[in-house]
Design an enzyme around this catalytic site. Sequence first.
Site, mmCIF file in Angstrom:
data_model
loop_
_atom_site.group_PDB
_atom_site.id
_atom_site.type_symbol
_atom_site.label_atom_id
_atom_site.label_comp_id
_atom_site.label_asym_id
_atom_site.label_seq_id
_atom_site.Cartn_x
_atom_site.Cartn_y
_atom_site.Cartn_z
ATOM 1 N N HIS A 158 0.673 -1.199 0.240
ATOM 2 C CA HIS A 158 0.010 -0.031 0.004
ATOM 3 C C HIS A 158 0.656 1.131 -0.110
ATOM 4 O O HIS A 158 0.556 2.368 0.436
ATOM 5 C CB HIS A 158 -0.949 0.088 1.235
ATOM 6 C CG HIS A 158 -1.794 -1.175 1.417
ATOM 7 N ND1 HIS A 158 -2.937 -1.456 0.715
ATOM 8 C CD2 HIS A 158 -1.546 -2.401 2.207
ATOM 9 C CE1 HIS A 158 -3.249 -2.851 1.228
ATOM 10 N NE2 HIS A 158 -2.387 -3.227 1.959
ATOM 11 N N SER A 277 14.741 20.404 -17.178
ATOM 12 C CA SER A 277 13.871 21.305 -17.124
ATOM 13 C C SER A 277 14.415 22.477 -18.109
ATOM 14 O O SER A 277 15.491 22.847 -18.024
ATOM 15 C CB SER A 277 13.232 21.714 -15.885
ATOM 16 O OG SER A 277 12.801 22.918 -16.296
ATOM 17 N N LYS A 283 17.174 20.668 -12.040
ATOM 18 C CA LYS A 283 16.283 19.647 -12.130
ATOM 19 C C LYS A 283 16.842 18.599 -12.928
ATOM 20 O O LYS A 283 17.571 18.525 -13.889
ATOM 21 C CB LYS A 283 14.944 20.043 -13.149
ATOM 22 C CG LYS A 283 13.985 21.004 -12.286
ATOM 23 C CD LYS A 283 13.087 20.182 -11.318
ATOM 24 C CE LYS A 283 12.107 19.415 -11.927
ATOM 25 N NZ LYS A 283 11.278 18.577 -10.891
ATOM 26 N N GLU A 290 9.244 7.430 -16.956
ATOM 27 C CA GLU A 290 7.857 8.058 -17.042
ATOM 28 C C GLU A 290 7.228 7.490 -18.454
ATOM 29 O O GLU A 290 6.261 7.157 -18.696
ATOM 30 C CB GLU A 290 7.733 9.490 -16.933
ATOM 31 C CG GLU A 290 7.930 9.887 -15.639
ATOM 32 C CD GLU A 290 8.397 11.481 -15.319
ATOM 33 O OE1 GLU A 290 8.386 11.817 -14.040
ATOM 34 O OE2 GLU A 290 8.558 12.051 -16.407
#
Length: 489
Positions: A158, A277, A283, A290
Site C-alpha cells: 500500500h 527542465s 532539475k 515516465e
Amino acid sequence: MSDEESTNASDVVRRERFSGGPAREFLSSLAADRRIFAADLAVDRAHVVMLDEQGIIDGEDAAAILAALRDVEAAGHGELPDGEDVHAAIETAVIEAVGQRGGKMHTARSRNDEVATCLRYRLREDVLSTVEAVIAAREALTEAADPHTETVMPGYTHLQPAQPTTVAHYLLSYESALARDTERLLDAYDRLNRSPLGGAAFAGTPFDIDRERTAELLGFDGIVENSMDASSARDFLVETTAAIAGLATTLSGIAEDLILFANKGYVDLADDYSSTSSIMPQKKNPDSLELVRGTAGDATAGLNGLLTVLKGLPRAYNRDLQRAHAHAFEAIDAVREATDVAAGAATTAEWNRDALTEAAGDGFSTATGVADLLAMHGLPFRTAHETVALAAERADGSVDVETLEEAAAETLGRSLTSIVDREEIVAALDPAESVASRRSAGGPAPDVVRDSLVGVVDGIADDANDLAERRSSLEEAQAALETEVADRV
Ligand code: ARG
C-alpha cells in the site's frame, strides 16, 4: 469478388471497374504493408516453388516469376507500382516484368491466406527480437542484483513501509516477472508459427497443392489446418499483443518504483536515463522511466483496439482485418524499445546504501518479525500480533524492547523476557537481522537469494537456448528456400 484477376491493367486485382474512386486511398494498405514487404516476397517464392514442384505451373514460368521477384526485391517497396495492397502491387510488378504468365503466381491462393501468412511470418521476427530484449533485461537485472544481496531496503505494501528486504531480492522479483513474460511470448510464438497458406479465400482449392511444403519452406512448424480458420483467424495477434501488454505492465511497475525511489533519494538515476527542465536549471527528471510507464497505456490500448476490431466479425475474411494488425505491430515496437530503456535505467541506477539502510527500519517495519519471534516461542500468532500492534500504536514510530515490554504487560500480563531472550528481541528489531531470518523458499535472506541466483542464471540460459533454436530453425528454412530459388533462376 475483388479477388478476380486481369492481366492487362495497371492494377491487376482492381482493374478498371474497381479503380477505387474517391475511396482509393482509404482502401489501400500499400504504405502500411511496407512492414510485410519482405514477408510477402518470401511467401510468393515458397508458393511458386511449391506450384512448380507439384507440376501446377511449369518450370520456365516459375523461373521467370522468381527472377522478377528478385528484381522487385532489389527495387524495394518504394518502387512498387500502385496497388490496393502489397500483394496486388507485387503481382502487378511481376506481370509487368514477365507478361501474363506472371499471373500464374496467384494460382491456388488468395490474398486472404497470403496476408495471414505474411503477418505471421513478420510477427515471428518481432516476437523473437522482443524475447531477446527481455532476456537481456533479465541478465542485466541479475547482474545488478548480485552485489546487493545484503543491501537492506524498505519494502512496501500500500506504499507504506511494510517489511525490510534487500535490493537483490527486489530486483530479482522483476527478473521472475520477466521470466514469465518470456514464457508467454514464446508460448504465443509456438501457436503463431503455423502456416495458413493454401487456405485460399477460405474454402481451399481444387489444385493439388502441398501446404506442408510451403509451411516448411517458410519455417513454420506445420499448418493451420481448417482453411476457413486459416484465412480468418487473428487470435495469434491477440495472444501476442496480450503478452506484450503484460510485459509492458511489468516494465511500468519497474519504472514506477524507480521514479518513487529516486524521489526518496534511495537511487540515483544515471544521467543517460534522465532529463532536465527548460526553466529549472537544477532539475534531474526521470522522463525516460515516465515514458516506459506510459508505454503500458499504449500497449493496453493496442490490445483493446485489436479486440474491438475483431469482435463480432463473421466468418470468413472481412476487410476490417486490414485494420487489426497495426495494433499489434505498434505495441510490439513501443514495448521492445521500452524494455531496453527500463533495463538500462534500472541497472545503471546507483543504490544509495546509507539512505536505504536508514529507511529500512522506518515505520517499525520489523514489527512482523517481532510478532513471528514471539509466535515461534509459543504465543498464538494473533496474540503476538496484538502485543506488537499495541507497542506500535504507543510508540508512534521507533519501537524498542521497553515499549514492547509495556505492551506485553498489558496484553499478556507477563514479561516478554519470560518468553524469549532479550538479545533475540533486539535482533528481531534490526532490519538486517530481520531480513536474514526470513529464510523460507524464495525469501529475502542473503543466503537464500544467493542460492536462488543460480537457478535464475540457469533459467535465463535455458530461455536464451530456446530463442536460439527458434531462430536457427527460421534461418535454416530461409537458406533452404534461397537454394530452391537459386536452383531455378
Ligand atoms: N490488404 C488486405 C489485408 O490486409 C489483404 C487481403 C485483401 N483481401 C480481400 N479479399 N480484399 O487484409
